[in-house]
Every structure is written in structure tokens, then in C-alpha cells.
Scaffold this motif. Structure first.
Motif, PDB file in Angstrom:
ATOM      1  N   ALA A  81     -20.011  -8.469  56.300  1.00 15.46           N
ATOM      2  CA  ALA A  81     -21.002  -9.430  56.075  1.00 15.46           C
ATOM      3  C   ALA A  81     -21.848 -10.061  57.008  1.00 15.46           C
ATOM      4  CB  ALA A  81     -20.463 -10.475  55.147  1.00 15.46           C
ATOM      5  N   LEU A  82     -22.969 -10.465  57.155  1.00 14.89           N
ATOM      6  CA  LEU A  82     -23.781 -10.687  58.129  1.00 14.89           C
ATOM      7  C   LEU A  82     -24.670 -12.161  57.885  1.00 14.89           C
ATOM      8  CD1 LEU A  82     -25.856  -7.515  58.664  1.00 14.89           C
ATOM      9  CD2 LEU A  82     -23.797  -8.373  59.871  1.00 14.89           C
ATOM     10  N   PHE A  83     -24.411 -12.841  58.818  1.00 13.70           N
ATOM     11  CA  PHE A  83     -25.333 -14.065  58.795  1.00 13.70           C
ATOM     12  C   PHE A  83     -25.807 -14.422  60.173  1.00 13.70           C
ATOM     13  CE2 PHE A  83     -21.358 -15.338  60.955  1.00 13.70           C
ATOM     14  CZ  PHE A  83     -21.706 -16.432  61.826  1.00 13.70           C
ATOM     15  N   GLY A  84     -27.142 -15.057  59.990  1.00  9.28           N
ATOM     16  CA  GLY A  84     -28.110 -15.412  60.983  1.00  9.28           C
ATOM     17  C   GLY A  84     -28.633 -16.735  61.205  1.00  9.28           C
ATOM     18  N   GLU A 101     -31.220  -5.892  63.477  1.00  8.30           N
ATOM     19  CA  GLU A 101     -30.381  -5.018  64.637  1.00  8.30           C
ATOM     20  C   GLU A 101     -29.041  -4.985  64.302  1.00  8.30           C
ATOM     21  OE1 GLU A 101     -32.115  -5.143  68.890  1.00  8.30           O
ATOM     22  OE2 GLU A 101     -32.129  -7.192  68.141  1.00  8.30           O
ATOM     23  N   LEU A 102     -28.504  -5.974  63.984  1.00  9.20           N
ATOM     24  CA  LEU A 102     -26.991  -6.129  63.496  1.00  9.20           C
ATOM     25  C   LEU A 102     -26.615  -5.285  62.309  1.00  9.20           C
ATOM     26  CD1 LEU A 102     -24.385  -7.303  64.806  1.00  9.20           C
ATOM     27  CD2 LEU A 102     -24.617  -9.376  63.707  1.00  9.20           C
ATOM     28  N   TYR A 103     -27.569  -5.228  61.408  1.00  7.24           N
ATOM     29  CA  TYR A 103     -27.191  -4.640  60.001  1.00  7.24           C
ATOM     30  C   TYR A 103     -27.525  -3.202  60.533  1.00  7.24           C
ATOM     31  CZ  TYR A 103     -28.441  -2.438  55.662  1.00  7.24           C
ATOM     32  OH  TYR A 103     -28.142  -1.806  54.552  1.00  7.24           O
ATOM     33  N   ASP A 104     -28.304  -2.712  61.193  1.00  8.39           N
ATOM     34  CA  ASP A 104     -28.506  -1.128  61.295  1.00  8.39           C
ATOM     35  C   ASP A 104     -27.218  -0.709  62.204  1.00  8.39           C
ATOM     36  OD1 ASP A 104     -31.130  -1.276  60.382  1.00  8.39           O
ATOM     37  OD2 ASP A 104     -32.126  -1.279  62.065  1.00  8.39           O
ATOM     38  N   LEU A 114     -22.261  -5.980  52.979  1.00 10.93           N
ATOM     39  CA  LEU A 114     -22.461  -6.644  51.778  1.00 10.93           C
ATOM     40  C   LEU A 114     -24.093  -7.231  51.433  1.00 10.93           C
ATOM     41  CD1 LEU A 114     -19.047  -8.796  51.413  1.00 10.93           C
ATOM     42  CD2 LEU A 114     -19.500  -6.635  50.501  1.00 10.93           C
ATOM     43  N   GLU A 115     -24.096  -7.295  50.340  1.00 10.05           N
ATOM     44  CA  GLU A 115     -25.579  -7.954  50.109  1.00 10.05           C
ATOM     45  C   GLU A 115     -25.845  -9.406  50.488  1.00 10.05           C
ATOM     46  OE1 GLU A 115     -27.293  -8.722  45.724  1.00 10.05           O
ATOM     47  OE2 GLU A 115     -27.883  -6.585  46.171  1.00 10.05           O
ATOM     48  N   GLY A 116     -27.146  -9.406  50.995  1.00  7.50           N
ATOM     49  CA  GLY A 116     -27.549 -10.605  51.372  1.00  7.50           C
ATOM     50  C   GLY A 116     -28.131 -11.659  50.432  1.00  7.50           C
ATOM     51  N   VAL A 117     -28.738 -12.660  50.981  1.00 12.23           N
ATOM     52  CA  VAL A 117     -29.236 -13.773  49.862  1.00 12.23           C
ATOM     53  C   VAL A 117     -30.651 -13.663  49.530  1.00 12.23           C
ATOM     54  CG1 VAL A 117     -27.395 -15.345  50.675  1.00 12.23           C
ATOM     55  CG2 VAL A 117     -29.816 -15.127  51.610  1.00 12.23           C
ATOM     56  N   ASP A 118     -31.086 -14.110  48.566  1.00 13.14           N
ATOM     57  CA  ASP A 118     -32.511 -14.183  48.089  1.00 13.14           C
ATOM     58  C   ASP A 118     -33.469 -14.926  49.111  1.00 13.14           C
ATOM     59  OD1 ASP A 118     -35.076 -14.361  46.671  1.00 13.14           O
ATOM     60  OD2 ASP A 118     -33.922 -15.447  44.973  1.00 13.14           O
ATOM     61  N   GLY A 133     -36.806  -8.205  48.872  1.00 11.33           N
ATOM     62  CA  GLY A 133     -36.889  -9.658  48.636  1.00 11.33           C
ATOM     63  C   GLY A 133     -35.540 -10.300  48.940  1.00 11.33           C
ATOM     64  N   LYS A 134     -34.546  -9.788  49.806  1.00  9.16           N
ATOM     65  CA  LYS A 134     -33.303 -10.260  50.085  1.00  9.16           C
ATOM     66  C   LYS A 134     -33.197 -10.317  51.720  1.00  9.16           C
ATOM     67  CE  LYS A 134     -30.867  -9.921  45.716  1.00  9.16           C
ATOM     68  NZ  LYS A 134     -29.567 -10.042  45.529  1.00  9.16           N
ATOM     69  N   PHE A 135     -32.651 -11.214  52.305  1.00  6.55           N
ATOM     70  CA  PHE A 135     -32.061 -11.236  53.679  1.00  6.55           C
ATOM     71  C   PHE A 135     -30.817 -10.014  53.775  1.00  6.55           C
ATOM     72  CE2 PHE A 135     -34.439 -15.239  54.094  1.00  6.55           C
ATOM     73  CZ  PHE A 135     -35.152 -14.891  55.147  1.00  6.55           C
ATOM     74  N   LEU A 136     -30.827  -9.653  54.799  1.00 11.26           N
ATOM     75  CA  LEU A 136     -29.404  -8.679  55.052  1.00 11.26           C
ATOM     76  C   LEU A 136     -28.271  -9.298  55.421  1.00 11.26           C
ATOM     77  CD1 LEU A 136     -31.538  -6.181  57.405  1.00 11.26           C
ATOM     78  CD2 LEU A 136     -30.836  -5.844  54.999  1.00 11.26           C
ATOM     79  N   GLY A 137     -28.223 -10.636  55.131  1.00  9.89           N
ATOM     80  CA  GLY A 137     -27.302 -11.425  55.287  1.00  9.89           C
ATOM     81  C   GLY A 137     -27.234 -13.000  54.748  1.00  9.89           C
ATOM     82  N   LEU A 138     -26.862 -13.858  55.237  1.00  8.34           N
ATOM     83  CA  LEU A 138     -27.046 -15.290  54.856  1.00  8.34           C
ATOM     84  C   LEU A 138     -27.945 -15.811  56.295  1.00  8.34           C
ATOM     85  CD1 LEU A 138     -26.919 -18.098  53.647  1.00  8.34           C
ATOM     86  CD2 LEU A 138     -24.724 -18.347  55.294  1.00  8.34           C
ATOM     87  N   ALA A 139     -29.236 -16.014  56.012  1.00 11.31           N
ATOM     88  CA  ALA A 139     -30.094 -16.643  56.970  1.00 11.31           C
ATOM     89  C   ALA A 139     -30.060 -18.081  56.877  1.00 11.31           C
ATOM     90  CB  ALA A 139     -31.463 -16.347  56.649  1.00 11.31           C
ATOM     91  N   LEU A 140     -29.877 -18.764  58.351  1.00 11.32           N
ATOM     92  CA  LEU A 140     -29.935 -20.274  58.178  1.00 11.32           C
ATOM     93  C   LEU A 140     -30.949 -20.580  59.141  1.00 11.32           C
ATOM     94  CD1 LEU A 140     -26.315 -20.523  58.090  1.00 11.32           C
ATOM     95  CD2 LEU A 140     -27.743 -21.161  56.308  1.00 11.32           C
ATOM     96  N   ASP A 141     -31.636 -21.818  59.154  1.00  8.12           N
ATOM     97  CA  ASP A 141     -32.353 -22.591  59.781  1.00  8.12           C
ATOM     98  C   ASP A 141     -31.663 -24.038  60.426  1.00  8.12           C
ATOM     99  OD1 ASP A 141     -34.308 -23.801  61.468  1.00  8.12           O
ATOM    100  OD2 ASP A 141     -36.160 -23.403  60.116  1.00  8.12           O
ATOM    101  N   GLU A 142     -30.971 -24.038  61.377  1.00  6.18           N
ATOM    102  CA  GLU A 142     -30.453 -25.144  61.677  1.00  6.18           C
ATOM    103  C   GLU A 142     -31.338 -26.081  62.673  1.00  6.18           C
ATOM    104  OE1 GLU A 142     -26.524 -25.812  61.282  1.00  6.18           O
ATOM    105  OE2 GLU A 142     -27.914 -25.240  59.786  1.00  6.18           O
ATOM    106  N   THR A 143     -32.703 -25.616  62.778  1.00  6.46           N
ATOM    107  CA  THR A 143     -33.590 -26.503  63.521  1.00  6.46           C
ATOM    108  C   THR A 143     -34.527 -27.171  62.534  1.00  6.46           C
ATOM    109  OG1 THR A 143     -33.688 -24.639  65.345  1.00  6.46           O
ATOM    110  CG2 THR A 143     -35.637 -26.521  64.964  1.00  6.46           C
ATOM    111  N   ASN A 144     -34.897 -26.478  61.467  1.00  9.13           N
ATOM    112  CA  ASN A 144     -35.693 -27.159  60.410  1.00  9.13           C
ATOM    113  C   ASN A 144     -35.345 -27.461  59.103  1.00  9.13           C
ATOM    114  OD1 ASN A 144     -38.136 -27.051  62.376  1.00  9.13           O
ATOM    115  ND2 ASN A 144     -37.650 -24.973  62.052  1.00  9.13           N
TER     116      ASN A 144
END
Length: 164
Positions: A81-84, A101-104, A114-118, A133-144
Motif C-alpha cells: 500500500a502506498l502513501f504520499g 514512480e513508487l507504484y510503477d 492495493l487500491e488508493g483513495v478517491d 479518478g483515484k490516487f495510487l495510494g493515500l495522498a496527503l497535503d501537510e502544508t495546506n
């Protein structure tokens, strides 16, 4: 749950903090990608891999050696499972692009990813890390959008846990 290891690549500490939170929620070991070796990959049945995004959508620098370790160890039979972590305002055209890149690399090494998030609940212009329509993992923006991180992590952990 099977043996699960959370591996992160972080330059500023944001991705590391997220990795620690995910590791606590899963009861999993958390390691820096610079400490990853073939033995660690082989002993884990599940890998949770996280990267921050830099430049024009690239993985965090330490991941380039980490990907070599993943490929040489092989990921056949492993669940990944991936997160970014990215910046959806300043880099809205490459938001969390490092995930791609990590997914590939994981797919090439034989992993079941595993499937990512909407992606529809995020604000960004473009991302190579969005497929159908889905990220390849969990995407997070800790800045905004750091206020959304706890809820997003909880929902993602609940989503992936049955597959781990």
C-alpha cells in the motif's frame, strides 16, 4: 495481521511523521528507506511505502536506492500500500506525483498494490498519481490541508487493513 513494515522517505520530516502515525495505527514497524535492505523486504509480507514529492513530481531522493532494493529483493507474493505527501497549492500540477514512480517500481517488482483513495475530495490541478479518478495510494497535503490528515489516514487504514 501479517508481518507489516512501514517504509518512508522524508526530507523535511512530514512524511516521517505520517509514517509513524500509520505504523502506530497498524501496530507495524516503521523504518527509513535508507535503512531498507533485502532481508527486511523478504521478512515482511506487507509493505506500506511512503514518499514525499519533489521537483516535477519525483520521489524523495532516498527512494531511488530503495527502489533498487525492492527490485532486487522482489515483491512477488507481497501486498503493498502506498502513501504520499505533497503540496497541492504550490505544486498543484504534480501533487503527490512521487506515488506514480513508487507504484510503477512496485508493480515491476511483482507486488500486489492495493487500491488508493478517491481523488475527487482533493484540490489540485493535475497528478500522474491519479488513475481512473483515484490516487495510487493515500495522498496527503501537510502544508495546506493538515487538518484533513487524521481523518484521511483513519479512513485509508480502515480501507487497507482487511487486505493486510
Amino acid at each position: 495481521m501479517k508481518k507489516t513494515v512501514v517504509v518512508f522517505g522524508s526530507s523535511t520530516g512530514m512524511c516521517e511523521a505520517v509514517a509513524q502515525t500509520i505504523g502506530e495505527k497498524l501496530g507495524a514497524e516503521v523504518i527509513n528507506v535508507s535503512d531498507l535492505d533485502e532481508a527486511k523486504v523478504q521478512e515482511a509480507e506487507n509493505l506500506i511505502l511512503g514518499t514525499s514529492t519533489w521537483g516535477a513530481g519525483e520521489m524523495q531522493d532516498d527512494w531511488y536506492d530503495g527502489v533498487k532494493v525492492l527490485k532486487s529483493a522482489g515483491l512477488a507474493g507481497k501486498t503493498v500500500a502506498l502513501f504520499g505527501v505533497g503540496d497541492s497549492e504550490s505544486y498543484s500540477d504534480t501533487f503527490c506525483g512521487g506515488l506514480k514512480e513508487l507504484y510503477d517500481a512496485c508493480v515491476e517488482a511483482g507486488a500486489k498494490v492495493l487500491e488508493g483513495v478517491d481523488a475527487s475530495t482533493y484540490t489540485y490541478d493535475d497528478s500522474e498519481a491519479v488513475v481512473d479518478g483515484k490516487f495510487l495510494g493515500l495522498a496527503l497535503d501537510e502544508t495546506n490541508e493538515e487538518d484533513k490528515t487524521p481523518e484521511r489516514i483513519d479512513a485509508w487504514v480502515a480501507q487497507i487493513t482487511p487486505s493486510l
